[in-house]
Enzyme design. Structure first.
Site, PDB file in Angstrom:
ATOM      1  N   GLU A 114       0.863  -1.192   0.000  1.00 44.34           N
ATOM      2  CA  GLU A 114       0.000   0.000   0.000  1.00 44.34           C
ATOM      3  C   GLU A 114       0.891   1.230   0.000  1.00 44.34           C
ATOM      4  O   GLU A 114       2.118   1.123   0.101  1.00 44.34           O
ATOM      5  CB  GLU A 114      -0.917  -0.009   1.234  1.00 44.34           C
ATOM      6  CG  GLU A 114      -1.986  -1.081   1.173  1.00 44.34           C
ATOM      7  CD  GLU A 114      -2.909  -1.068   2.370  1.00 44.34           C
ATOM      8  OE1 GLU A 114      -4.020  -0.592   2.225  1.00 44.34           O
ATOM      9  OE2 GLU A 114      -2.493  -1.529   3.433  1.00 44.34           O
ATOM     10  N   HIS A 239      -9.044   9.372   3.650  1.00 42.73           N
ATOM     11  CA  HIS A 239      -8.663   8.314   2.706  1.00 42.73           C
ATOM     12  C   HIS A 239      -8.887   8.861   1.306  1.00 42.73           C
ATOM     13  O   HIS A 239      -9.951   9.419   1.021  1.00 42.73           O
ATOM     14  CB  HIS A 239      -9.491   7.045   2.937  1.00 42.73           C
ATOM     15  CG  HIS A 239      -8.899   5.848   2.268  1.00 42.73           C
ATOM     16  ND1 HIS A 239      -8.907   5.695   0.895  1.00 42.73           N
ATOM     17  CD2 HIS A 239      -8.252   4.767   2.762  1.00 42.73           C
ATOM     18  CE1 HIS A 239      -8.295   4.551   0.587  1.00 42.73           C
ATOM     19  NE2 HIS A 239      -7.890   3.977   1.703  1.00 42.73           N
ATOM     20  N   ARG A 285      -0.575   8.922   1.999  1.00 39.26           N
ATOM     21  CA  ARG A 285      -1.991   9.236   1.838  1.00 39.26           C
ATOM     22  C   ARG A 285      -2.336  10.719   1.888  1.00 39.26           C
ATOM     23  O   ARG A 285      -3.235  11.190   1.206  1.00 39.26           O
ATOM     24  CB  ARG A 285      -2.716   8.555   2.983  1.00 39.26           C
ATOM     25  CG  ARG A 285      -3.875   7.791   2.532  1.00 39.26           C
ATOM     26  CD  ARG A 285      -4.407   7.021   3.670  1.00 39.26           C
ATOM     27  NE  ARG A 285      -4.274   5.618   3.370  1.00 39.26           N
ATOM     28  CZ  ARG A 285      -4.759   4.664   4.130  1.00 39.26           C
ATOM     29  NH1 ARG A 285      -5.374   4.972   5.242  1.00 39.26           N
ATOM     30  NH2 ARG A 285      -4.619   3.419   3.790  1.00 39.26           N
ATOM     31  N   HIS A 346     -11.273   9.287   7.469  1.00 36.13           N
ATOM     32  CA  HIS A 346     -10.985   7.858   7.585  1.00 36.13           C
ATOM     33  C   HIS A 346     -10.396   7.467   8.938  1.00 36.13           C
ATOM     34  O   HIS A 346     -10.799   6.469   9.521  1.00 36.13           O
ATOM     35  CB  HIS A 346     -10.011   7.492   6.465  1.00 36.13           C
ATOM     36  CG  HIS A 346      -9.595   6.058   6.421  1.00 36.13           C
ATOM     37  ND1 HIS A 346     -10.498   5.030   6.302  1.00 36.13           N
ATOM     38  CD2 HIS A 346      -8.370   5.477   6.463  1.00 36.13           C
ATOM     39  CE1 HIS A 346      -9.843   3.870   6.280  1.00 36.13           C
ATOM     40  NE2 HIS A 346      -8.550   4.122   6.397  1.00 36.13           N
ATOM     41  N   ARG A 381      -0.700   8.698   9.334  1.00 28.95           N
ATOM     42  CA  ARG A 381      -0.544   7.247   9.555  1.00 28.95           C
ATOM     43  C   ARG A 381      -0.170   6.524   8.258  1.00 28.95           C
ATOM     44  O   ARG A 381      -0.772   6.754   7.205  1.00 28.95           O
ATOM     45  CB  ARG A 381      -1.865   6.685  10.076  1.00 28.95           C
ATOM     46  CG  ARG A 381      -1.864   5.187  10.295  1.00 28.95           C
ATOM     47  CD  ARG A 381      -3.224   4.758  10.787  1.00 28.95           C
ATOM     48  NE  ARG A 381      -4.213   5.000   9.763  1.00 28.95           N
ATOM     49  CZ  ARG A 381      -4.674   4.059   8.938  1.00 28.95           C
ATOM     50  NH1 ARG A 381      -4.223   2.828   9.006  1.00 28.95           N
ATOM     51  NH2 ARG A 381      -5.576   4.361   8.044  1.00 28.95           N
TER      52      ARG A 381
HETATM   53  C1  SIN Z   1      -7.275   0.606   2.868  1.00 27.77           C
HETATM   54  O1  SIN Z   1      -7.574  -0.556   2.650  1.00 27.77           O
HETATM   55  O2  SIN Z   1      -6.976   1.413   1.996  1.00 27.77           O
HETATM   56  C2  SIN Z   1      -7.284   1.075   4.281  1.00 27.77           C
HETATM   57  C3  SIN Z   1      -6.086   0.588   4.970  1.00 27.77           C
HETATM   58  C4  SIN Z   1      -5.765   1.514   6.104  1.00 27.77           C
HETATM   59  O3  SIN Z   1      -6.399   2.545   6.260  1.00 27.77           O
HETATM   60  O4  SIN Z   1      -4.811   1.222   6.826  1.00 27.77           O
END
Ligand code: SIN
Length: 535
Positions: A114, A239, A285, A346, A381
């Site tokens: 991610e 998010h 993010r 989020h 985060r």
């Molecule tokens: C996501 O699946 O994008 C959320 C994961 C997260 O917020 O840690």
């Protein structure tokens, strides 16, 4: 009614349930939760849980990625501890029955990627990781004779010895909590030696959020009212990608979709992330959310698009079965269509300030999971570090609370006062609650959102002060309901977010203000600390 228990846990996500399973071997446990036990933010986590499980990865790399995302505010000792204790904590989850997705031949865990991660290190259960964790923990809790679960109970306030005039504020301690049974409107006194806030975040303070309805900031608000220190509330994470559709309630499109190759595009097809960060669509993010906000504002568009149509359709379907199916229900086939997406609130990176054992500064009160401010996330985060934090802190807090339990007493019925409704009557004006609820969420979105200014924050503060006064007057005159309790908490959290945002005269991580666009390291990075002053 007074319910006595050794350990009182408020909330039933990964942190609360993990704590319960450990504490139950040493005493009685009561879990208070606002809906049915499985309803928590954990249940909606899609992406996964980050930890170093691969020989191609290292603790140092995970630590470095966490610190980069955190924009200079992470507490280094906390980051190291969480990262290093991660693998053992995840093995505990596996022992409790959590089934993470394995590679095709089944001999290793499948690790995904991610934003902000330099390696594949995210354990997942397809794209419903939180649902699988919650399933396994709920099953384990339900089989445990020492754990009682109070569903449809909402905590109203913590009971502290300062509040019941047993000692002064300096010697404050927590004796349990009052909670309303939502089904029969009775208020119960939970008397506990150890009280644990595991009540999650506060996404509902914003108009658009991918959080479930339960995320109304109850734990932070109760702890602040009781005199606990809270910190870094300005850092609300948005998010970048939730589905843009009038009926989709900001359905999350996991960052793992970008981790597997999806690209963000404008309506005209231009992939724009290259302009903002060298990691492009996998930038941290805060940067992706701000980039989307900027593109939407420049081009006057209501959304941008997420494109994974270049990947083989069976790969997309197998890797993201839940996202694929949900998008189909809204008319989008993600193997062929670009998905319209917008950012939404989020994750709260600030919260109730705790030490490395999850202890707040009120003896007997612990905070774990999203409700807590540990120092791990800094100003932003890193994806999938939150389930990890919740599980690691549950383990540490349980070890600490068990070891020190004999120092704290469970008060007998009669030795702490029961809830007193005074002369409160039933309200005939519930419109006050819905009006204030809508107003807070809208001005928080418009004035205290992804991009802030000094003037917008001032406007927000003026409004929250008015609303707070109205809620206070209303609160003491009418019998409490769960809507009123949540509204009061939401207003407190909004005020804390605005106050922290006004105190931070710089832009850092998730806090971006046009009036102070640069990061200011001149006097060293600082957390924003708040503590209620009692008259
Ligand atoms: C996501 O699946 O994008 C959320 C994961 C997260 O917020 O840690």
């Amino acid at each position: 009614m007074v319910i006595q228990t050794d350990f009182l846990i408020i909330g039933s996500g990964i942190a609360g349930l993990s704590f319960a399973l450990q504490a139950a071997a040493h005493g009685t446990v009561a879990i208070v939760t606002k809906r049915e036990i499985a309803e928590s933010a954990t249940r909606y986590a899609q992406g996964g849980i980050a930890t170093v499980f691969s020989t191609e990865d290292s603790f140092d790399a995970h630590i470095e990625d966490t610190k980069i995302a955190g924009a200079g505010l992470c507490h280094e000792d906390v980051v190291r501890m969480v990262v290093e204790e991660g693998p053992q904590t995840i093995r505990d989850l596996i022992d409790w029955g959590v089934k993470f997705t394995t590679t095709t031949n089944g001999d290793e865990y499948d690790l995904t990627r991610e934003g902000g991660h330099s390696a594949r290190r995210i354990l997942h259960a397809e794209d419903i990781t939180g649902r699988e964790i919650e399933r396994a923990l709920v099953e384990a809790v339900q089989q445990n004779q020492n754990i009682s679960v109070y569903e449809y109970h909402i905590a109203i306030d913590l009971i502290t010895c300062a509040k019941i005039a047993r000692c002064n504020v300096e010697n404050n301690c927590c004796l349990g909590a009052f909670a309303l049974n939502i089904n029969d409107s009775m208020v119960h006194t939970f008397a506990a030696g150890t009280t644990v806030l595991a009540s999650g975040g506060a996404g509902k303070v914003y108009l658009y959020t991918c959080n479930p309805d339960v995320a109304s900031g109850d734990g932070v608000a109760m702890a602040y009212r009781a005199g606990a220190t809270v910190a870094n509330m300005e850092f609300m994470q948005f998010h970048p990608t939730t589905l843009f559709h009038p009926n989709a309630k900001s359905f999350l499109i996991s960052e793992a979709v970008r981790g597997e190759g999806a690209v963000l595009r404008r309506r005209d097809g231009v992939a724009f992330m290259e302009k903002y960060h060298h990691l492009k669509d996998l930038a941290p993010r805060d940067i992706v959310a701000r980039a989307i906000d900027n593109e939407m504002k420049i081009y006057g568009d209501d959304c941008v698009y997420l494109d994974i149509t270049h990947e083989p359709s069976d790969v997309v379907r197998n890797r993201f079965p839940n996202i694929f199916q949900t998008c189909m229900e809204y008319g989008f086939d993600m193997t062929k269509d670009w998905l319209p997406v917008v950012p939404a609130a989020h994750y709260l990176c600030g919260g109730v300030s705790v030490n490395m054992d999850g202890q707040t500064d009120i003896p007997g009160l612990y905070a774990i999971g999203e409700v807590a401010f540990t120092g791990l996330h800094g100003a932003n985060r890193l994806a999938s570090n939150s389930l990890l934090e919740g599980a690691v802190y549950a383990r540490r807090a349980a070890i600490h609370a068990i070891a020190t339990a004999s120092e704290r007493k469970v008060h007998a019925a009669g030795s702490i006062p029961e809830w007193d409704s005074g002369t409160a009557t039933n309200s005939d004006e519930m419109v006050v609650v819905s009006q204030n609820w809508d107003e807070i969420r809208r001005f928080m979105w418009n004035y205290v959102g992804i991009v802030r200014t000094t003037k917008r924050l001032e406007r927000a503060m003026r409004r929250i002060n008015l609303i707070q006064a109205e809620i206070d007057e209303y609160y003491w005159n009418f019998i409490v309901t769960s809507d009123l309790i949540e509204l009061r908490n939401l207003a407190t959290v909004a005020e804390l977010i605005i106050t922290c945002a006004q105190m931070r005269k710089e832009s850092r991580g998730l806090h971006y203000t046009i009036d102070y666009p640069e990061r200011d390291d001149s006097s060293g990075p600082k957390d924003t600390i708040l503590k209620k002053q009692f008259a």
